[in-house]
Design a protein around this motif. Structure first.
Motif, PDB file in Angstrom:
ATOM      1  N   GLU A 544      50.941 -44.561  25.765  1.00 11.98           N
ATOM      2  CA  GLU A 544      51.970 -45.337  26.442  1.00 11.98           C
ATOM      3  C   GLU A 544      52.899 -44.444  27.250  1.00 11.98           C
ATOM      4  O   GLU A 544      53.608 -44.904  28.131  1.00 11.98           O
ATOM      5  N   VAL A 575      46.859 -50.212  26.615  1.00 13.70           N
ATOM      6  CA  VAL A 575      47.799 -50.114  27.738  1.00 13.70           C
ATOM      7  C   VAL A 575      47.429 -51.090  28.830  1.00 13.70           C
ATOM      8  O   VAL A 575      48.291 -51.770  29.403  1.00 13.70           O
ATOM      9  N   GLN A 614      52.684 -47.516  32.258  1.00 15.97           N
ATOM     10  CA  GLN A 614      53.231 -46.425  31.444  1.00 15.97           C
ATOM     11  C   GLN A 614      54.700 -46.179  31.771  1.00 15.97           C
ATOM     12  O   GLN A 614      55.516 -46.003  30.883  1.00 15.97           O
ATOM     13  N   VAL A 617      56.766 -48.798  30.161  1.00 12.75           N
ATOM     14  CA  VAL A 617      56.902 -48.622  28.712  1.00 12.75           C
ATOM     15  C   VAL A 617      57.828 -47.451  28.409  1.00 12.75           C
ATOM     16  O   VAL A 617      58.641 -47.501  27.487  1.00 12.75           O
ATOM     17  N   PHE A 876      53.137 -47.309  20.197  1.00 16.67           N
ATOM     18  CA  PHE A 876      53.180 -48.701  20.616  1.00 16.67           C
ATOM     19  C   PHE A 876      53.800 -49.585  19.564  1.00 16.67           C
ATOM     20  O   PHE A 876      54.403 -50.584  19.827  1.00 16.67           O
TER      21      PHE A 876
END
Ligand code: ADP
Ligand code: MG
Length: 937
Positions: A544, A575, A614, A617, A876
C-alpha cells in the motif's frame, strides 16, 4: 573527487543541502591526512583533546541555560541549541578521527558520500541513503562527535538482532577511541540496562527505549530507573519506526487479576459499616471520613492488619468511594443501570451521558454496589506514542533508504528534513515496467516461470511477497516444478533470516521472503554474479505504500552492482481491487472470464491507477497517524506534568514546599467554594468551611480571624493554622520517639537527634504518599481518558469536533485529578500523623511506614507490554483495529472506501511477565503463597 559526488546529486533541495556541505567534507579530508600519520595511541588521544576543547563551551552553555527563564523540560533542547555551533567547529576533526579509526579498526574508510551523510545526521535531519551505502558506518561519525558532550547518544534500530550486530560491528571504533558503548536487549534486567544506558553510546531498539522510558516513570525508587537524559538519537530505518510502526502506541498495561474482585469485597464491607459510629459524611462537599472504629471494623472484615500502610492506602480510598456510592449516589437519580452497565445521568438535562464514567474509582464503586460487572478489563498504566517519545530527545536524526515519499510527514510531525545523499557509485540497477495479469493465478504462474528461467542462468533471485501464505504458495508451485533448492523466509527469526538474506546474492540462490524480511541486512553478490546481470528482484504485489516497494527494489544494485527489478501484478491484488478505482473495475468486467490468464495485459493504465491508489492510501495513513498524534498530544502535556512531579518526588526535590503548596491550594479552593468573594460576608458558609477542614485536616480550625470585606486574612490564618498543626504533629512524633527510646533502650539518648529522626519519618511518609497517590490517580485518569476518547468519537455524529471535545474535557478531567491528588495527599498525611490515630494503633504500627513487601523490581514483570507488531509487513489491515483509528469519523477525513471490517486484524505483540499461580510461592521472596501475599487483594 568531489565533482563525481556532485554529478550524482538529484533532488533540488537536497542538491542545495549537499552542495553546502561540500566544503566541510574537504575540511574533514584535510584533517584526515593529519590523522593518517598518527600512532594508535596518538589517534586515541584526540578524543581527550577534543573533549578538553569542548569542556569550557559545555560549561558556558550550561550556565547560559540555567540563567534563562524557561520551563525545566525545555532546558535540554535549549542546551543542545547552544552547544551545536561548538560541535560544528569540532566536526571536521572529529569526523576525521573517526574516518581514520574506522579504517584501522573495521577496515572501512568512509566514502565521501558517507561523510556527507554523517553531517546531515549531525544537523538533525534524515539522510536518505539507498540500501548498501553503509549507513551503519555513516552513523559512527555524528555519534562520536555528539558523544563528546557526555549526555549519551542512542542509536535506534528496528530489532534486537540489528542492535547487537551494529554494536558489535561499530562498537570497536568508539572503544578504540576511548568511548564506552552499551547495548540494550529485550531480555536484559534492570542492572544490565543501567550499565547500557550509562555508556557514552547506546544501541537498542525503539521498543526497548520507549518502554524503558515508561518504566522509569513507574519507578517507585530512584535506583529503579535505567535511563539518563534523552539527548540525541539517531534512528536507523527511520521510516519503518516513525511511519510504519507509529500507528500503534506503546502501552504497558496492568494486572487485571488484582483489579475487579476487590471492589465487590470493599462494597461488602461498606454495607456492614454504619453511618455515625463507623463513618461520618458531609453531604455538601461529598466528604466522608472513616472513624477509628470504622477503620478497625473494616480492617477486620478485610482481614488486613493495618490499612494505613502504603500497600493498603488504595483500599482506604476505595472504602471512601464505596461509602460515597452508597450515601450520595442514588439509582435512577444520579445514574441508571441498563444492560448491566452503569450510566451517568446528566443532572441538568436528565439525559444519559453516553460513554462517560465517574472518575477516581467512583464508577467502579457504583458498579460493585449495583453488582454489575466492573468495566475494568486491562488497565493501561503507561502509554506513549513513538511520535511523542522521540520528541523527548533534544535532537533526533534518522537514516533510511526510503524517506522522501514521506518527506511532508517527517517535516510536519517531527520537524525533520529529508536530505537525499547521492550514491557512492552510480546506480545501474534496472527497474523494469510492471507486468499486469488478469488473475492472480496467471500472475503467479508467470512468476514461477521466471524463477525457473533465471535459475537456468545461475542468476540469484529474490522474490518479495506480501505475506507468509503467499510465500508458501510460491514454494508449493516450485515444488510442483521439481525445484527444491530455495529458501522461504517469514520474518520471525531476525538473526537466522539475516544470514539467509545475506546469502541471497550467491550464484543460483533462490530466496522467497516477505517484503520486510531481513531489513537492514546487506546482500552481497557472489562471484561472477555481476557478470550474469546481478540479483533479480521479483515483486509479486504492490504494497500500500510505495516506500515498501522501493525497499524491495533497493535490495539490489547496491554500490554500483548490476541488477534488475520487476513487479508482477494482477487485477485481483488487494491494492488494485480496493483502491484501483472505476477504471480497473471496468477493465475487469470487460475482460470477463475468457481472457487468457497467462498473458500479461501490458496495461500501463493499471500501473498508473495502482500508483495513484498507493498515494491515496499513503495520505490516508498519514491522516490516521496525525490523528493519533493529535490525540496523544493532549495526553502528552499531562503526562509531562505528572512525570515531572514524579521525578521531583523521586529525586526528593522540594517535597516539603510542594506539600505546603498543596495545603494552601486546598484552603484557597475551599474558601472560594464556601465563602466566594462575590458574596456578602454574612452569606459565607463558615460552618461548611470548618467542616471541610475537619474532613481534610482532621482538626477544627479557628475561624475567628476575619475582615469585613476580604477573605484573605482568613485564608492566610487558616493556612498558618494548618501548617502549624502539621508541624506540631511532627514534634509529637519527636516526643514519642524520645519516650519510646527511653522505654525500650533506656537513658535519654542525648546523642540522638530526635527532631531529625522525626523529620525523616514525616518526610518518608510524604514521599510515599505523594508517589502512591499520583500513580493511582494518574492510572485512573488514563482509563478515563481512554473512555473519553471513545465517547467523543460517538459524538462526532452530532456535528461536534471530537478532538476539540477531547481537549476540553480531557483538560477538565486533568484539573480535577490534580485537585483530587492534592486533597488525597494532604488528607492522608494528616491521617497518618494524627496523634490519636497513631497512638491507638501504636502496637502494630510504626507510623505506618513499612517498606513494601513486594519487590518493586519484580513488580514490573507483572505488566504486559504492547507495541506494534514488527513481524507484520502488511498494514492494510489496521484501519479498523487501531484503537486510535478514527476512520471515517471526520467529515473532512479520507473516504471510507478503504474500511474493510472483514480484514484480518493487525495483531499487537504482547510480552507478558511470568504468571504466578495462586498457590505457588510468592515471587517477592516472603515465603508465603502468592495468593496470601502479593497476589492477595
Ligand atoms: P545500509 O545500512 O546503508 O544498507 P550497511 O551499513 O549494511 O548498509 O553496509 C553495507 C555494506 O557496505 C556492508 O557490507 C559494509 O561492510 C560495506 N561498507 C560500508 N561502508 C563501506 C566503506 N566505506 N568501505 C567499504 N565497505 C563499506
Ligand atoms: Mg542498514
Amino acid at each position: 573527487m568531489l565533482s563525481g559526488v556532485l554529478r550524482r546529486v538529484f533532488g533540488t533541495s537536497s542538491e542545495r543541502a549537499i552542495r553546502r556541505l561540500v566544503p566541510l567534507l574537504e575540511e574533514v579530508r584535510k584533517h584526515e591526512k593529519a590523522c593518517v600519520g598518527m600512532r594508535n595511541d596518538e589517534l586515541r588521544a584526540q578524543t581527550g583533546k577534543l573533549k578538553q576543547r569542548l569542556d569550557p563551551a559545555i560549561r558556558q552553555c550550561i550556565e547560559q541555560v540555567a540563567s534563562e527563564a524557561m520551563a525545566e523540560e525545555d532546558r535540554p533542547r535549549r542546551f543542545r541549541e547552544l552547544i551545536q555551533p561548538h560541535l560544528d567547529e569540532l566536526l571536521p576533526e572529529a569526523f576525521a578521527v573517526v574516518c581514520e579509526a574506522a579504517k584501522r579498526v573495521v577496515g572501512m574508510r568512509p566514502f565521501d558520500v558517507q561523510v556527507l551523510g554523517g553531517v546531515v545526521l549531525h544537523e538533525g535531519a534524515i539522510a536518505e541513503m539507498v540500501t548498501g551505502e553503509g549507513k551503519t558506518l555513516v552513523a559512527t561519525m555524528p555519534i562520536y562527535l555528539n558523544a563528546l558532550v557526555g549526555r549519551g547518544v542512542h542509536l535506534v534500530t528496528v530489532n534486537d538482532y540489528l542492535a547487537r550486530r551494529d554494536r558489535e560491528w561499530m562498537g570497536p571504533i568508539y572503544e578504540f577511541l576511548g568511548l564506552t558503548v552499551g547495548l540494550i536487549q529485550h531480555d536484559m534486567g534492570t542492572w544490565e540496562r543501567q550499565v547500557g544506558y550509562r555508556a557514552d553510546i547506546t544501541y537498542g531498539t525503539n521498543n526497548e527505549f520507549g518502554f524503558d522510558y515508561l518504566r522509569d516513570n513507574m519507578a517507585v525508587r530512584p535506583e529503579m530507573r535505567v535511563q539518563r537524559d534523552l539527548y540525541y538519537a539517531i534512528v536507523d530505518e527511520i521510516d519503518s519506526i516513525l511511519i510504519d510502526e507509529a500507528r500503534t502506541p506503546l502501552i504497558i498495561s496492568g494486572r487485571p487479576e488484582k483489579s475487579t474482585d476487590v471492589y465487590y469485597k470493599v462494597d461488602e464491607v461498606v454495607r456492614r459499616l454504619r453511618k455515625g459510629p463507623h463513618y461520618e459524611v458531609e453531604e455538601k462537599g461529598h466528604h466522608v471520613l472513616l472513624t477509628e472504629e470504622g477503620m478497625q471494623w473494616a480492617e477486620q472484615l478485610l482481614g488486613v492488619d493495618n490499612l494505613y500502610t502504603d500497600e493498603h492506602i488504595g483500599t482506604v480510598h476505595m472504602l471512601e468511594q464505596a461509602i460515597r456510592a452508597h450515601n450520595f449516589y442514588k439509582r435512577d437519580d444520579e445514574y441508571v443501570v441498563t444492560d448491566n452497565q452503569v450510566f451517568i445521568v446528566d443532572e441538568f438535562t436528565g439525559r444519559i451521558l453516553e460513554g462517560r464514567r465517574y472518575s477516581d474509582g467512583l464508577h467502579q464503586a457504583i458498579e460493585a454496589k449495583e453488582r454489575v460487572p466492573i468495566q475494568f478489563e486491562s488497565q493501561t498504566v503507561a502509554t506513549i506514542t513513538y511520535q511523542n517519545y522521540f520528541r523527548l530527545y533534544a535532537k533526533i536524526a534518522g537514516m533510511t533508504g526510503t524517506a522522501i515519499t514521506e518527506g511532508a510527514e517527517f517535516a510536519e510531525i517531527y520537524n525533520l528534513d529529508v536530505v537525499q545523499v547521492p550514491t557512492n557509485l552510480p546506480l545501474i540497477r534496472e527497474d523494469e515496467t510492471d507486468l499486469v495479469f488478469a488473475t492472480e493465478k496467471g500472475k503467479f504462474g508467470r512468476v514461477v516461470e521466471e524463477i525457473v528461467r533465471l535459475r537456468g542462468t545461475g542468476r540469484p533471485v529474490l522474490v518479495g511477497t506480501v505475506s507468509i501464505e503467499k510465500s508458501e504458495g510460491i514454494a508449493e508451485m516450485l515444488w510442483e516444478r521439481a525445484v527444491t533448492d530455495f529458501e522461504v523466509l517469514n520474518a520471525k527469526h531476525h538473526e537466522r533470516e539475516a544470514t539467509i538474506v545475506a546469502n541471497a546474492g550467491k550464484r543460483g540462490a533462490i530466496t522467497i521472503a516477505t517484503n520486510m524480511a531481513g531489513r537492514g541486512t546487506d546482500i552481497k553478490l557472489g562471484e561472477g554474479v555481476r557478470e550474469l546481470g546481478g540479483l533479480a528482484i521479483i515483486g509479486t504485489e504492490r504494497h500500500e505504500s510505495r516506500r515498501i516497494d522501493n525497499q524491495l527494489r533497493g535490495r539490489c544494485g547496491r554500490q554500483g552492482d548490476s541488477g534488475t527489478t520487476r513487479f508482477y501484478l494482477s487485477l485481483e491484488d488487494e491494492v488494485a481491487r480496493l483502491f484501483g478505482g472505476d477504471k480497473v473495475k471496468k477493465l475487469v468486467n470487460w475482460l470477463g472470464s475468457d481472457y487468457m490468464d497467462e498473458e500479461p495485459l501490458n496495461q500501463r493504465m493499471v500501473s498508473r491507477a495502482i500508483e495513484r491508489a498507493q498515494r491515496a492510501v499513503e495520505e490516508y495513513n498519514f491522516e490516521i497517524r496525525k490523528h493519533l498524534k493529535e490525540y496523544d498530544d493532549v495526553m502528552d502535556k499531562q503526562r509531562r506534568i505528572i512525570y515531572g512531579i514524579r521525578r521531583d518526588v523521586l529525586e526528593d526535590k522540594d517535597v516539603r514546599d510542594r506539600i505546603r503548596r498543596m495545603m494552601e491550594n486546598i484552603v484557597q479552593d475551599a474558601a472560594d467554594r464556601y465563602a466566594p468573594e462575590d458574596r456578602l460576608p454574612e452569606d459565607w458558609d463558615l460552618e461548611g468551611l470548618g467542616a471541610h477542614s475537619h474532613y481534610v485536616f482532621g482538626f477544627e480550625p479557628d475561624l475567628s480571624v476575619r475582615s469585613s470585606d476580604s477573605l484573605t486574612p482568613l485564608v492566610e490564618s487558616l493556612v498558618e493554622q494548618v501548617w502549624a498543626e502539621y508541624q506540631r504533629r511532627e514534634s509529637l512524633i519527636e516526643t514519642d520517639l524520645r519516650s519510646s527510646y527511653r522505654e525500650q533502650v533506656g537513658g535519654d539518648g542525648a546523642d540522638i537527634d530526635f527532631a531529625k529522626l522525626a523529620r525523616k519519618r514525616t518526610h518518608d511518609l510524604e514521599l510515599m504518599v505523594l508517589l502512591r497517590t499520583v500513580d493511582e490517580k494518574w492510572i485512573d485518569h488514563l482509563y478515563s481518558m481512554d473512555y473519553l476518547r471513545d465517547s467523543v468519537r460517538l459524538r462526532a455524529y452530532g456535528q461536534r469536533d471530537p478532538l476539540v471535545e477531547y481537549k476540553t474535557e480531557g483538560f477538565e478531567m486533568f484539573e480535577d485529578m490534580m485537585v483530587s491528588i492534592e486533597e488525597t495527599v494532604v488528607q492522608t498525611l494528616f491521617r497518618l500523623t494524627d496523634p490519636e490515630l497513631r497512638r491507638a494503633r501504636q502496637a502494630q504500627v510504626r507510623l505506618g511506614v513499612k517498606r513494601p513487601r513486594e519487590d518493586p523490581f519484580a513488580q514490573l514483570a507483572h505488566y504486559t507490554y504492547v507495541a506494534a507488531d514488527k513481524q507484520q509487513d502488511r498494514s492494510f489491515v489496521s484501519y479498523d483495529t487501531s484503537r486510535f483509528a478514527l476512520a471515517g469519523q471526520r467529515s473532512d477525513g479520507p473516504a471510507r472506501g478503504a474500511h474493510q471490517p472483514d480484514r484480518p486484524r493487525r495483531v499487537p505483540i504482547r510480552h507478558t511477565g511470568p504468571k504466578v499461580g495462586p498457590n505457588e510461592p510468592c515471587p517477592c521472596g516472603s515465603g508465603k503463597k502468592y495468593k496470601k501475599c502479593c497476589g492477595s487483594v
